[in-house]
Design a protein around this motif. Sequence first.
Motif, PDB file in Angstrom:
ATOM      1  N   UNK A   5       0.861  -1.168   0.000  1.00 28.34           N
ATOM      2  CA  UNK A   5       0.000   0.000   0.000  1.00 28.34           C
ATOM      3  C   UNK A   5       0.902   1.223   0.000  1.00 28.34           C
ATOM      4  N   UNK A   6       0.317   2.411  -0.039  1.00 26.49           N
ATOM      5  CA  UNK A   6       1.082   3.648  -0.040  1.00 26.49           C
ATOM      6  C   UNK A   6       2.022   3.694   1.160  1.00 26.49           C
ATOM      7  N   UNK A   7       3.257   4.104   0.918  1.00 28.18           N
ATOM      8  CA  UNK A   7       4.263   4.090   1.977  1.00 28.18           C
ATOM      9  C   UNK A   7       3.924   5.030   3.128  1.00 28.18           C
ATOM     10  N   UNK A   8       3.052   6.022   2.896  1.00 26.57           N
ATOM     11  CA  UNK A   8       2.687   6.963   3.944  1.00 26.57           C
ATOM     12  C   UNK A   8       1.529   6.474   4.807  1.00 26.57           C
ATOM     13  N   UNK A   9       1.013   5.297   4.532  1.00 20.33           N
ATOM     14  CA  UNK A   9      -0.029   4.723   5.375  1.00 20.33           C
ATOM     15  C   UNK A   9       0.643   3.949   6.500  1.00 20.33           C
ATOM     16  N   UNK A  10       0.321   4.327   7.720  1.00 18.21           N
ATOM     17  CA  UNK A  10       0.918   3.640   8.871  1.00 18.21           C
ATOM     18  C   UNK A  10      -0.163   3.038   9.758  1.00 18.21           C
ATOM     19  N   UNK A  11      -0.833   3.847  10.574  1.00 17.93           N
ATOM     20  CA  UNK A  11      -1.838   3.319  11.493  1.00 17.93           C
ATOM     21  C   UNK A  11      -2.969   2.615  10.760  1.00 17.93           C
ATOM     22  N   UNK A  12      -3.411   3.175   9.629  1.00 23.53           N
ATOM     23  CA  UNK A  12      -4.537   2.590   8.897  1.00 23.53           C
ATOM     24  C   UNK A  12      -4.229   1.180   8.414  1.00 23.53           C
ATOM     25  N   UNK A  13      -2.945   0.857   8.258  1.00 23.06           N
ATOM     26  CA  UNK A  13      -2.573  -0.485   7.806  1.00 23.06           C
ATOM     27  C   UNK A  13      -2.944  -1.554   8.825  1.00 23.06           C
ATOM     28  N   UNK A 313     -10.236  -3.201  15.292  1.00 25.07           N
ATOM     29  CA  UNK A 313      -8.932  -2.590  15.027  1.00 25.07           C
ATOM     30  C   UNK A 313      -8.994  -1.076  15.200  1.00 25.07           C
ATOM     31  N   UNK A 314     -10.073  -0.462  14.705  1.00 25.10           N
ATOM     32  CA  UNK A 314     -10.200   0.988  14.805  1.00 25.10           C
ATOM     33  C   UNK A 314     -10.297   1.436  16.256  1.00 25.10           C
ATOM     34  N   UNK A 315     -10.797   0.562  17.130  1.00 25.92           N
ATOM     35  CA  UNK A 315     -10.915   0.901  18.541  1.00 25.92           C
ATOM     36  C   UNK A 315      -9.588   1.278  19.170  1.00 25.92           C
ATOM     37  N   UNK A 316      -8.498   0.774  18.628  1.00 21.46           N
ATOM     38  CA  UNK A 316      -7.173   1.112  19.137  1.00 21.46           C
ATOM     39  C   UNK A 316      -6.474   2.175  18.322  1.00 21.46           C
ATOM     40  N   UNK A 317      -7.223   2.795  17.397  1.00 19.78           N
ATOM     41  CA  UNK A 317      -6.635   3.791  16.490  1.00 19.78           C
ATOM     42  C   UNK A 317      -7.464   5.072  16.522  1.00 19.78           C
ATOM     43  N   UNK A 318      -7.616   5.612  17.720  1.00 20.45           N
ATOM     44  CA  UNK A 318      -8.471   6.778  17.886  1.00 20.45           C
ATOM     45  C   UNK A 318      -8.043   7.983  17.081  1.00 20.45           C
ATOM     46  N   UNK A 319      -6.787   8.023  16.659  1.00 21.24           N
ATOM     47  CA  UNK A 319      -6.322   9.145  15.852  1.00 21.24           C
ATOM     48  C   UNK A 319      -6.946   9.149  14.455  1.00 21.24           C
TER      49      UNK A 319
END
Length: 334
Positions: A5-13, A313-319
């Motif tokens: 995926x795009x290299x700038x995707x981090x948390x969403x991965x 997964x989103x539950x731990x990614x509040x940002x």
Amino acid sequence: MQFPHHALISAAANIPVGSPIPVMSFSPLVLPAGNRPVDVDLQLRVTAPSKGDGLAIVLLSHGLGSSNWLSSLDGYAPLAESWAAHGFVVIQPTHLDSAFLNVTGDAPAGQEFFWQSQARDLSRVLDQLDVVAAAVPGLGGRLDRTRVAVAGHSFGAWTASMLLGARNVDPRTNETFDALERRVKAGVLLAGTGAGGADISQSGRQIIPFYGPDFSTMNTPALVVYGDEDVSPFLTNRDADWHADPYKLAPGPKTLFTVKGGKHGLGGVSGPDAAETEDESPERLGAVQRMTWAYLRSQLFEGDTAWEEARKALGGLGQLGTVEQKGEGKTRGR
């Protein structure tokens, strides 16, 4: 080194999604004008996975915007290609309100932006799925017509809302328009329009004078996606939460995905590096792609766990954002 995926995707991965497969895109697929308000053929783009059978179908309705190309079958590649790479056939019409066609000045009285025609475009595609499948090389025999969803962005989300059961009562005439499409089992509304009446700004009343939504009849399951910084004073007196109204005002089952820091472009759903996207972000877009795919997957395939896994997964990614739900089950129609 190859990136999945795009290299700038981090948390969403961290939001789980299956491995993508190559997609094929076919356009323009042309359906004769028929009874459209102006004599312009209905042009479609079909984006599909290169392999697989029993494929679910997503009708994707474009918004307006300031660009010359994105509000047509040539836009929304970040959504269409992502969904197709994970198993959906995405069909995109060019509605008559597209800048690409430049016929909005020919709209009949009471049909500004051809708002009624847009809903009929989508139903017409379903009427002619045999024609669509036959025209796209390699697609014949691969569609599952029992698994159909509708999605839309901005004004296209209002079009999708009507297929899901929302009605419009024109405040000028009190005439009701109903475009419920019972073949549609679920929907995704991205940065859609909210309540009418006093919530519409003075400029909004001039732009969309026909707009009088009734979400109380929108019974089909839907995911409503909005950015918590999407303030639209040209349409509404309200803050960003106006775009969450299709969730708040419709009966369940409904789901709300609030995108943290999101504006009207939701990270770039209409196209990469688009000037009209004020919140360009591969990370934000990646979250929208994954969450919408997971919702569609679980709604259209009984017993599929993609949505619960994504929500967890989103539950731990509040940002990235938050999810809330109301209602249970998969009731449809009214």
